[in-house]
Scaffold this motif. Structure first.
Motif, PDB file in Angstrom:
ATOM      1  N   UNK A  75       0.883  -1.165   0.000  1.00 23.26           N
ATOM      2  CA  UNK A  75       0.000   0.000   0.000  1.00 23.26           C
ATOM      3  C   UNK A  75       0.918   1.211   0.000  1.00 23.26           C
ATOM      4  N   UNK A  76       0.670   2.136  -0.916  1.00 23.67           N
ATOM      5  CA  UNK A  76       1.520   3.315  -1.039  1.00 23.67           C
ATOM      6  C   UNK A  76       0.674   4.564  -0.859  1.00 23.67           C
ATOM      7  N   UNK A  77       1.180   5.484  -0.060  1.00 20.63           N
ATOM      8  CA  UNK A  77       0.527   6.771   0.146  1.00 20.63           C
ATOM      9  C   UNK A  77       1.615   7.822   0.151  1.00 20.63           C
ATOM     10  N   UNK A  78       1.341   8.931  -0.490  1.00 19.50           N
ATOM     11  CA  UNK A  78       2.367   9.966  -0.603  1.00 19.50           C
ATOM     12  C   UNK A  78       1.769  11.341  -0.384  1.00 19.50           C
ATOM     13  N   UNK A  79       2.629  12.247   0.035  1.00 19.76           N
ATOM     14  CA  UNK A  79       2.179  13.619   0.189  1.00 19.76           C
ATOM     15  C   UNK A  79       2.163  14.297  -1.169  1.00 19.76           C
ATOM     16  N   UNK A  80       1.393  15.348  -1.250  1.00 17.81           N
ATOM     17  CA  UNK A  80       1.344  16.203  -2.426  1.00 17.81           C
ATOM     18  C   UNK A  80       1.464  17.616  -1.875  1.00 17.81           C
ATOM     19  N   UNK A  81       2.517  18.310  -2.263  1.00 23.35           N
ATOM     20  CA  UNK A  81       2.825  19.631  -1.697  1.00 23.35           C
ATOM     21  C   UNK A  81       2.958  19.558  -0.180  1.00 23.35           C
ATOM     22  N   UNK A  82       3.540  18.447   0.303  1.00 17.01           N
ATOM     23  CA  UNK A  82       3.816  18.300   1.729  1.00 17.01           C
ATOM     24  C   UNK A  82       2.644  17.847   2.585  1.00 17.01           C
ATOM     25  N   UNK A  83       1.475  17.583   1.981  1.00 23.30           N
ATOM     26  CA  UNK A  83       0.303  17.162   2.751  1.00 23.30           C
ATOM     27  C   UNK A  83      -0.292  15.896   2.155  1.00 23.30           C
ATOM     28  N   UNK A  84      -0.839  15.037   3.034  1.00 27.97           N
ATOM     29  CA  UNK A  84      -1.506  13.816   2.571  1.00 27.97           C
ATOM     30  C   UNK A  84      -2.903  14.186   2.083  1.00 27.97           C
ATOM     31  N   UNK A  85      -3.021  14.457   0.790  1.00 24.67           N
ATOM     32  CA  UNK A  85      -4.289  14.874   0.190  1.00 24.67           C
ATOM     33  C   UNK A  85      -5.024  13.709  -0.463  1.00 24.67           C
ATOM     34  N   UNK A  86      -4.277  12.715  -0.920  1.00 24.86           N
ATOM     35  CA  UNK A  86      -4.867  11.561  -1.614  1.00 24.86           C
ATOM     36  C   UNK A  86      -4.915  10.366  -0.684  1.00 24.86           C
ATOM     37  N   UNK A  87      -5.855   9.437  -0.934  1.00 28.36           N
ATOM     38  CA  UNK A  87      -6.013   8.297  -0.026  1.00 28.36           C
ATOM     39  C   UNK A  87      -4.939   7.213  -0.142  1.00 28.36           C
ATOM     40  N   UNK A  88      -4.198   7.145  -1.220  1.00 29.40           N
ATOM     41  CA  UNK A  88      -3.227   6.071  -1.412  1.00 29.40           C
ATOM     42  C   UNK A  88      -3.845   4.933  -2.201  1.00 29.40           C
ATOM     43  N   UNK A  89      -3.021   3.927  -2.517  1.00 23.25           N
ATOM     44  CA  UNK A  89      -3.507   2.821  -3.355  1.00 23.25           C
ATOM     45  C   UNK A  89      -2.692   1.559  -3.125  1.00 23.25           C
ATOM     46  N   UNK A  90      -3.314   0.433  -3.439  1.00 20.43           N
ATOM     47  CA  UNK A  90      -2.623  -0.850  -3.445  1.00 20.43           C
ATOM     48  C   UNK A  90      -1.834  -0.954  -4.743  1.00 20.43           C
ATOM     49  N   UNK A  91      -0.654  -1.504  -4.655  1.00 18.75           N
ATOM     50  CA  UNK A  91       0.176  -1.764  -5.826  1.00 18.75           C
ATOM     51  C   UNK A  91       0.696  -3.188  -5.713  1.00 18.75           C
ATOM     52  N   UNK A  92       0.610  -3.912  -6.819  1.00 19.70           N
ATOM     53  CA  UNK A  92       1.058  -5.301  -6.849  1.00 19.70           C
ATOM     54  C   UNK A  92       2.305  -5.411  -7.706  1.00 19.70           C
ATOM     55  N   UNK A  93       3.260  -6.213  -7.231  1.00 17.73           N
ATOM     56  CA  UNK A  93       4.508  -6.438  -7.956  1.00 17.73           C
ATOM     57  C   UNK A  93       4.202  -7.107  -9.291  1.00 17.73           C
ATOM     58  N   UNK A  94       4.744  -6.567 -10.356  1.00 15.02           N
ATOM     59  CA  UNK A  94       4.486  -7.100 -11.690  1.00 15.02           C
ATOM     60  C   UNK A  94       5.278  -8.397 -11.921  1.00 15.02           C
ATOM     61  N   UNK A  95       4.676  -9.367 -12.622  1.00 19.12           N
ATOM     62  CA  UNK A  95       5.379 -10.625 -12.926  1.00 19.12           C
ATOM     63  C   UNK A  95       6.651 -10.368 -13.739  1.00 19.12           C
ATOM     64  N   UNK A  96       7.601 -11.314 -13.663  1.00 19.79           N
ATOM     65  CA  UNK A  96       8.912 -11.152 -14.305  1.00 19.79           C
ATOM     66  C   UNK A  96       8.822 -10.777 -15.780  1.00 19.79           C
ATOM     67  N   UNK A  97       7.943 -11.436 -16.532  1.00 22.93           N
ATOM     68  CA  UNK A  97       7.815 -11.140 -17.966  1.00 22.93           C
ATOM     69  C   UNK A  97       7.407  -9.679 -18.189  1.00 22.93           C
TER      70      UNK A  97
END
Length: 158
Positions: A124-146
């Motif tokens: 789960x990744x969440x990041x600030x935008x202009x120094x503030x947590x404005x967005x909720x974040x999202x799940x990210x899945x590792x992509x397969x080797x291919x």
């Protein structure tokens, strides 16, 4: 006579308290002596938001890329140098980053990225935008080797 009986519990209590204190310190030292290899880090590579477009997002866009050897994390047109990494809890880290973005004409700016382990392949990744947590974040899945290879190939051309 009454006073002599009252004197012996005080030194005994001091000894017991010091033993408990020393035991607590050694337990804390064991917890903090974990090596870097014991701490969780997401795998190097490309991550994408799961869903029906997962394969295309992995192979072409790569929602998030992590490169620990270069201390670099990116997503979209934004690339960030990792300035500081902090373990915040088991399976959670905080990255203090310095980013550059095409939207800001290459100007440097500071942000914070939080990463949390969901399972062996998902974060789960969440990041600030202009120094503030404005967005909720999202799940990210590792992509397969291919699809990791496909993403690298697609980005060599550009």
């Amino acid at each position: 006579m009454q006073l002599n009986r009252m004197k012996w519990p005080a030194p005994l209590l001091m000894v017991v308290a010091s033993l408990l204190l020393c035991d607590g310190l050694s337990l804390h030292a064991e917890e903090s002596s974990k090596t870097g290899s014991d701490r969780w880090r997401p795998k190097d590579g490309t991550y994408a938001e799961p869903g029906s477009e997962f394969d295309a997002r992995c192979g072409e866009y790569g929602d998030t890329q992590i490169d620990w050897s270069s201390n670099f994390i990116s997503g979209g047109e934004e690339g960030c140098k990792i300035a500081k990494l902090s373990d915040t809890a088991p399976g959670s880290i905080r990255l203090d980053v310095v980013c550059r973005s095409a939207d800001r004409e290459g100007q440097r700016y500071k942000e914070i990225i939080l990463l949390k382990k969901i399972d062996e392949k998902t974060i789960f990744i969440r990041e600030t935008q202009d120094g503030k947590f404005k967005r909720p974040g999202a799940r990210m899945t590792y992509c397969p080797d291919e699809l990791q290879r496909q993403y690298r190939e697609n980005n060599k051309k550009s």
